[in-house]
Write an enzyme that holds these catalytic residues in place. Sequence first.
Site, PDB file in Angstrom:
ATOM      1  N   HIS A 202       0.921  -1.310   0.295  1.00 19.58           N
ATOM      2  CA  HIS A 202      -0.044  -0.124  -0.228  1.00 19.58           C
ATOM      3  C   HIS A 202       0.894   1.281   0.049  1.00 19.58           C
ATOM      4  CE1 HIS A 202       0.662   0.007   4.352  1.00 19.58           C
ATOM      5  NE2 HIS A 202       0.452   1.142   4.542  1.00 19.58           N
TER       6      HIS A 202
ATOM      7  N   ASP B  99      -0.365  -7.652   1.670  1.00 18.36           N
ATOM      8  CA  ASP B  99       0.467  -6.234   1.736  1.00 18.36           C
ATOM      9  C   ASP B  99       1.815  -6.346   1.754  1.00 18.36           C
ATOM     10  OD1 ASP B  99       0.579  -3.623   1.773  1.00 18.36           O
ATOM     11  OD2 ASP B  99      -0.338  -3.306   3.703  1.00 18.36           O
TER      12      ASP B  99
ATOM     13  N   SER C 231       4.908   2.294   7.807  1.00 15.94           N
ATOM     14  CA  SER C 231       4.057   1.336   7.327  1.00 15.94           C
ATOM     15  C   SER C 231       5.396   1.011   6.326  1.00 15.94           C
ATOM     16  CB  SER C 231       3.229   1.784   6.181  1.00 15.94           C
ATOM     17  OG  SER C 231       2.073   2.068   6.914  1.00 15.94           O
ATOM     18  N   GLY C 232       5.591  -0.531   6.192  1.00 18.51           N
ATOM     19  CA  GLY C 232       6.433  -1.097   5.237  1.00 18.51           C
ATOM     20  C   GLY C 232       7.598  -1.397   6.130  1.00 18.51           C
TER      21      GLY C 232
END
Length: 255
Positions: free
Chosen positions: A64, A108, A207-208
Amino acid sequence: MVKHGTPGFYIAVFLLLLPSDECAEIIGGDKVRPHSLPFMAYLEGAEICGGALISPMWVVTAAHCKNMMKVQLGVHSLTKDNKTTWQVRTVKKSISHPCFDPQTKVNDIMLLKLNKAVKKTEAVSFLHLPKRVEVVAAGTTCSVAGWGATKNEGKKSDVLKSANITVVDIATCNSKEYYNFSPVITRDMICAGSKGAERSDSCQGDSGGPLLCRGVFRGITSFGVKCGIKTKPGVYTALSQKYIDWIKKTIYIED
C-alpha cells in the site's frame, strides 16, 4: 481464527472495507543507537514509508506504500546526519504481490528494485529472510522501527526509533472488543501492540518497516486504527513461506 457462523458469513466479512491506514512515528519507543539497524530504509514518494534492505538491489516494504520514488539508506537523523553514511537510490521498479487487495490489505507486501546496487558498509547492511518459517506465538515480544509519528496524527520523528510490542493471538484480534472481523485478521497476518498499561505501537509513516521477533525478520508493518490503542493493535504481514517463495522467485526472474 475464530469460527463464527456459516461460510456465507465469511464471504461477507471479507468484502468489508478495511479501516483507513491511520496507523502504520513509533509509540512508546526509544531512539536507536545510530546505525544499529543498518537494513532500515527510509522511503519517499506519495507518502513516507519504511522498508528493509534484503539484498544490494532489493528492498521489501508494504504494497500500500504507493509511488515510492526514493530510497535512503544509512540514515539515522533526517536533519542532523552529515550524510556521509547515506546511500540514496531511486526506485527502478515496484512489484506488488499479484494478489494484494487494497481494501482488505491481504497480501500487503511489495518489492522495490533499486536503480543501482547498494554497498555494504558499517551503516548499511542487509536483513536476511528467515531460514525457517515459524508461527509467532501470542505473548512474544517483537520490535518495530521507523521514522513515523510518535503520537497519533503527530509529526514524523527526525531520528530512527524502535519499540517493543507484544503479539496478540488471532482469535483475540478478531474478537468483538478488537477488530470484530472488520477486517478479518488472517493467518498471514500478525497482530502486535501494547502490553499492560504501557502504550507501544507503530504509527503514521512506519508502514512497510520490518517486524523483528527474537532478532528474526517475521513481518512487515501493514495497518492499524490510529496509534497506541490497546484494542486496535498494529497488524503486520507475516513472512510466511508463500511470501518468502514469492520474494525469491521475483528477484530471480527480475535479476
